[in-house]
Design an enzyme around this catalytic site. Structure first.
Site, PDB file in Angstrom:
ATOM      1  N   ASP A   8       0.856  -1.178   0.000  1.00 55.70           N
ATOM      2  CA  ASP A   8       0.000   0.000   0.000  1.00 55.70           C
ATOM      3  C   ASP A   8       0.899   1.237   0.000  1.00 55.70           C
ATOM      4  OD1 ASP A   8      -2.367   1.685   0.515  1.00 55.70           O
ATOM      5  OD2 ASP A   8      -1.504   1.869   2.535  1.00 55.70           O
ATOM      6  N   MET A   9       0.354   2.369  -0.376  1.00 55.14           N
ATOM      7  CA  MET A   9       1.164   3.588  -0.456  1.00 55.14           C
ATOM      8  C   MET A   9       0.969   4.492   0.754  1.00 55.14           C
ATOM      9  SD  MET A   9       3.033   3.337  -3.117  1.00 55.14           S
ATOM     10  CE  MET A   9       3.572   5.025  -3.372  1.00 55.14           C
ATOM     11  N   ASP A  10      -0.161   5.212   0.783  1.00 54.11           N
ATOM     12  CA  ASP A  10      -0.389   6.194   1.850  1.00 54.11           C
ATOM     13  C   ASP A  10      -0.539   5.502   3.201  1.00 54.11           C
ATOM     14  OD1 ASP A  10      -0.794   8.839   0.263  1.00 54.11           O
ATOM     15  OD2 ASP A  10      -1.980   7.348  -0.803  1.00 54.11           O
ATOM     16  N   GLY A  43      -5.100   2.897  -3.924  1.00 60.73           N
ATOM     17  CA  GLY A  43      -6.375   3.413  -4.394  1.00 60.73           C
ATOM     18  C   GLY A  43      -6.178   4.455  -5.484  1.00 60.73           C
ATOM     19  N   LYS A 195      -8.294  -4.994  -3.420  1.00 61.75           N
ATOM     20  CA  LYS A 195      -6.855  -5.248  -3.555  1.00 61.75           C
ATOM     21  C   LYS A 195      -6.537  -6.741  -3.473  1.00 61.75           C
ATOM     22  CE  LYS A 195      -5.136  -0.802  -1.810  1.00 61.75           C
ATOM     23  NZ  LYS A 195      -4.227  -0.149  -0.841  1.00 61.75           N
ATOM     24  N   ASP A 218      -2.284  -0.436   5.993  1.00 63.85           N
ATOM     25  CA  ASP A 218      -2.640   0.233   7.242  1.00 63.85           C
ATOM     26  C   ASP A 218      -4.132   0.517   7.395  1.00 63.85           C
ATOM     27  OD1 ASP A 218      -2.810   3.710   6.795  1.00 63.85           O
ATOM     28  OD2 ASP A 218      -2.455   2.334   5.151  1.00 63.85           O
ATOM     29  N   ASN A 221      -9.107  -0.485   3.325  1.00 58.60           N
ATOM     30  CA  ASN A 221      -9.065  -0.900   1.918  1.00 58.60           C
ATOM     31  C   ASN A 221      -7.918  -1.885   1.659  1.00 58.60           C
ATOM     32  OD1 ASN A 221      -7.201   1.240   2.292  1.00 58.60           O
ATOM     33  ND2 ASN A 221      -7.254   1.760   0.134  1.00 58.60           N
TER      34      ASN A 221
END
Length: 269
Positions: A8-10, A43, A195, A218, A221
């Site tokens: 995941d990114m953010d 996302g 995902k 985190d 999603n």
């Protein structure tokens, strides 16, 4: 041996200042030297990931990305599509009318038109700025009900959005996959898309078993891919629900949690 790491990114790979630490970059680089696929799972649309993909040198004929919460899985260089699971203009029409009833703003990602909204607002502009794309203000009164829509988002100040969510009909949970990816973002996409599914389809494409996959996230999603993987890892800053289902909890996104997990499970094996 693990063969694929989905990140995941953010709130996961990115620090609070929205950058990737040198330790995280180095860990990813070393994992790739061992032949491990590293895939960004976000996302965001792919255009919003491009700078990070370039920064991590993840743009080649053998690199992949999961965008729009897994609705779209594609090669990062050619953008050849591995899988695509979308909804329609009729869904946007339905959710747009609901958004007006509950008093929140809305925008959507059209496959052909990009980021569209009946009215630009603070968080639509935030979405555009974060992803280096433009906002198109368009009337929702005469939507093409068959238009391909990747995802729809109700967006507003956290307290306004939370109040609006309380007014939404329960039937939405039967019609769509729904994820609150930020305090000001509520996302709607195809019931079959998330995902976890995107990762599963990519794994099948690559001939990788789920036991050979590490995922890190985190927020809610990320739940489907954390629960799908052989090793689901929650960030130290993750929500309680993610920590409860994770196989392991690493450090926070501001303390190189991604790198520490890669070092522990991939580089030191």
């Amino acid at each position: 041996m693990y063969k694929l790491i989905a990140l995941d990114m953010d709130g996961t790979l990115l620090n609070s200042d929205k950058t990737i630490s040198e330790r995280n970059k180095n860990a990813i680089k070393e994992a790739r030297k061992k032949g491990v696929y590293v895939v960004l799972a976000s996302g965001r649309p792919i255009d919003g990931l491009l700078n990070f993909l370039e920064d991590l040198d993840l743009i080649s004929d053998d690199d992949y990305v999961l965008s729009y919460n897994g609705c779209l899985v594609q090669k990062s260089k050619s953008r050849d599509v591995i899988s695509s699971v979308s909804i329609k203009g009729s869904d946007l029409d339905y959710l747009y009318k609901l958004s007006k009833e509950v008093g929140v703003n809305i925008h959507a990602f059209s496959k052909d038109r990009g980021l569209i909204t009946p009215k630009n607002s603070k968080y639509t502009q935030y979405e555009a700025d974060q992803n280096f794309i433009t906002v198109k203000e368009v009337s929702h009164d005469n939507l093409d009900l068959n238009e391909e829509i990747i995802k729809i988002m109700m967006i507003d100040e956290p307290d306004i959005l939370d109040n609006g969510i309380k007014k939404l009909p329960k039937e939405l949970e039967e019609k769509y996959s729904i994820a609150k990816s930020a305090p000001f973002f509520l996302e709607f996409f195809n019931k079959e898309a998330n995902k976890g599914l995107g990762l599963e389809l990519l794994a099948k494409h690559l001939g990788i078993r789920k036991e050979e996959i590490i995922t890190m996230g985190d927020a809610m999603n990320d739940y489907p891919m954390i629960s799908y993987a052989g090793l689901g890892i929650a960030m130290g800053n993750a929500c309680d629900e993610i920590k409860e289902i994770a196989n392991y909890v690493t450090d926070s996104n501001d303390n190189d949690g991604v790198a520490k997990a890669i070092e522990k499970f991939v580089l030191n094996d």
